[in-house]
Design an enzyme around this catalytic site. Structure first.
Site, PDB file in Angstrom:
ATOM      1  N   CYS A  42       1.157  -1.762   0.429  1.00  0.00           N
ATOM      2  CA  CYS A  42       0.102   0.070  -0.004  1.00  0.00           C
ATOM      3  C   CYS A  42       1.151   1.116  -0.019  1.00  0.00           C
ATOM      4  O   CYS A  42       2.375   1.340   0.676  1.00  0.00           O
ATOM      5  CB  CYS A  42      -0.742   0.476   1.452  1.00  0.00           C
ATOM      6  SG  CYS A  42      -1.938   1.112   1.246  1.00  0.00           S
ATOM      7  N   ASP A  44       0.477   3.815   2.205  1.00  0.00           N
ATOM      8  CA  ASP A  44       0.222   4.274   3.390  1.00  0.00           C
ATOM      9  C   ASP A  44       1.851   5.036   3.816  1.00  0.00           C
ATOM     10  O   ASP A  44       2.991   3.407   3.432  1.00  0.00           O
ATOM     11  CB  ASP A  44      -0.407   3.491   4.188  1.00  0.00           C
ATOM     12  CG  ASP A  44      -0.671   4.572   5.310  1.00  0.00           C
ATOM     13  OD1 ASP A  44       0.508   4.080   6.299  1.00  0.00           O
ATOM     14  OD2 ASP A  44      -1.296   4.192   5.148  1.00  0.00           O
ATOM     15  N   ARG A  46       2.990   4.369   6.059  1.00  0.00           N
ATOM     16  CA  ARG A  46       2.914   4.514   7.988  1.00  0.00           C
ATOM     17  C   ARG A  46       3.882   2.183   7.214  1.00  0.00           C
ATOM     18  O   ARG A  46       4.286   1.963   8.230  1.00  0.00           O
ATOM     19  CB  ARG A  46       2.170   4.015   8.467  1.00  0.00           C
ATOM     20  CG  ARG A  46       1.415   5.396   9.342  1.00  0.00           C
ATOM     21  CD  ARG A  46       0.256   4.841   9.591  1.00  0.00           C
ATOM     22  NE  ARG A  46      -0.543   4.707   8.646  1.00  0.00           N
ATOM     23  CZ  ARG A  46      -2.151   4.628   8.629  1.00  0.00           C
ATOM     24  NH1 ARG A  46      -2.371   4.894  10.391  1.00  0.00           N
ATOM     25  NH2 ARG A  46      -2.557   4.527   8.359  1.00  0.00           N
ATOM     26  N   HIS A  98      -2.249  -3.773   5.014  1.00  0.00           N
ATOM     27  CA  HIS A  98      -2.245  -3.806   6.582  1.00  0.00           C
ATOM     28  C   HIS A  98      -3.823  -2.999   6.774  1.00  0.00           C
ATOM     29  O   HIS A  98      -3.756  -3.191   6.882  1.00  0.00           O
ATOM     30  CB  HIS A  98      -1.267  -2.493   6.718  1.00  0.00           C
ATOM     31  CG  HIS A  98      -1.963  -1.193   5.422  1.00  0.00           C
ATOM     32  ND1 HIS A  98      -1.910  -0.015   7.003  1.00  0.00           N
ATOM     33  CD2 HIS A  98      -1.599  -0.206   4.338  1.00  0.00           C
ATOM     34  CE1 HIS A  98      -2.752   0.834   5.632  1.00  0.00           C
ATOM     35  NE2 HIS A  98      -2.733   0.940   4.737  1.00  0.00           N
ATOM     36  N   CYS A 101      -5.851  -0.094   7.023  1.00  0.00           N
ATOM     37  CA  CYS A 101      -6.690   0.568   5.729  1.00  0.00           C
ATOM     38  C   CYS A 101      -7.280   1.871   4.636  1.00  0.00           C
ATOM     39  O   CYS A 101      -7.827   1.622   5.082  1.00  0.00           O
ATOM     40  CB  CYS A 101      -6.402  -0.057   4.040  1.00  0.00           C
ATOM     41  SG  CYS A 101      -5.882  -0.089   3.149  1.00  0.00           S
TER      42      CYS A 101
END
Ligand SMILES: [Zn+2]
Length: 214
Positions: A42, A44, A46, A98, A101
């Site tokens: 992803c 993302d 993080r 994750h 999400c």
């Protein structure tokens, strides 16, 4: 100092430290790449692939998009896959989702009129949620529902990747794995392994090591 400038300063520091600790590092990097793993994760911020797996530059061939989706109709991910399988000949493909999400969460909410591109991207997730509506409706907690759909989505991407002729018909087909990362503890859970009869990886501290203060 503005943020991009700070990043450039950090880059100088990193390059210097890296070269100091391993003089051959950059000459080796410049010679070429031969990563053994394709990571589909992803976007993302993080879940940076290298950081969460303690990997180095050169270790992972990486594709990231919103909600780590794979589709044979997507030239972006397909070109990455094609290069990874046909040129780099990677041994393993890892789809890593994750928990928590945002892309998965959005697929369970009404479409946002401000995000037409995101809406189009996550349309397959909305369809997946529809297909699993019964199971998802039984999950009372909204966050847990998002997390369950994130797991189902990873498994769906794994299935689609394994069925793609590029992977399926390769001379030595890469193993396709499905993982999910926990933001709350930094741990990765294996949802699907590419190895037959594989056992889950457990790295719980040994009692002896704990008492020794490790
Ligand atoms: Zn995400």
């Amino acid at each position: 100092m503005n943020r991009p400038k700070r990043m450039l300063v950090e880059n100088i520091a990193w390059a210097r430290e890296t070269a100091d600790s391993d003089h051959a590092f950059f000459p080796r990097l410049a010679e070429g790449q031969s990563p053994r793993v394709l990571w589909i994760g992803c976007s993302d911020s993080r879940v940076p692939a290298e950081t969460v797996t303690n990997a180095n530059p050169g270790d992972l061939f990486v594709h990231r998009n919103i909600a780590n989706l794979f589709s044979p109709a997507d030239d972006n991910v397909m070109s990455v896959l094609e290069y990874a399988v046909r040129v780099l000949k990677v041994d393993d493909i890892i789809v890593c989702g994750h928990y928590g999400c945002g892309g998965v969460r959005a697929s369970l909410l009404p479409a946002s009129p401000d995000l037409p591109h995101v809406n189009r991207r996550i349309a397959p997730l909305c369809a997946l949620a529809q297909r699993h509506r019964g199971e998802l409706e039984r999950v009372a907690d909204a966050d847990e529902r998002v997390n369950r759909l994130a797991e189902l989505s990873v498994l769906e991407q794994v299935r689609a990747l394994r069925e793609t002729p590029l992977v399926r018909d390769a001379n030595a087909p890469p193993r396709v794995h499905g993982w999910i990362f926990g933001l709350h503890d930094g741990r990765i859970k294996v949802l699907a392994t590419g190895y037959p009869d594989d056992q889950p990886v457990l790295f719980e501290p040994e009692p002896a090591l704990e008492t020794a203060g490790r």
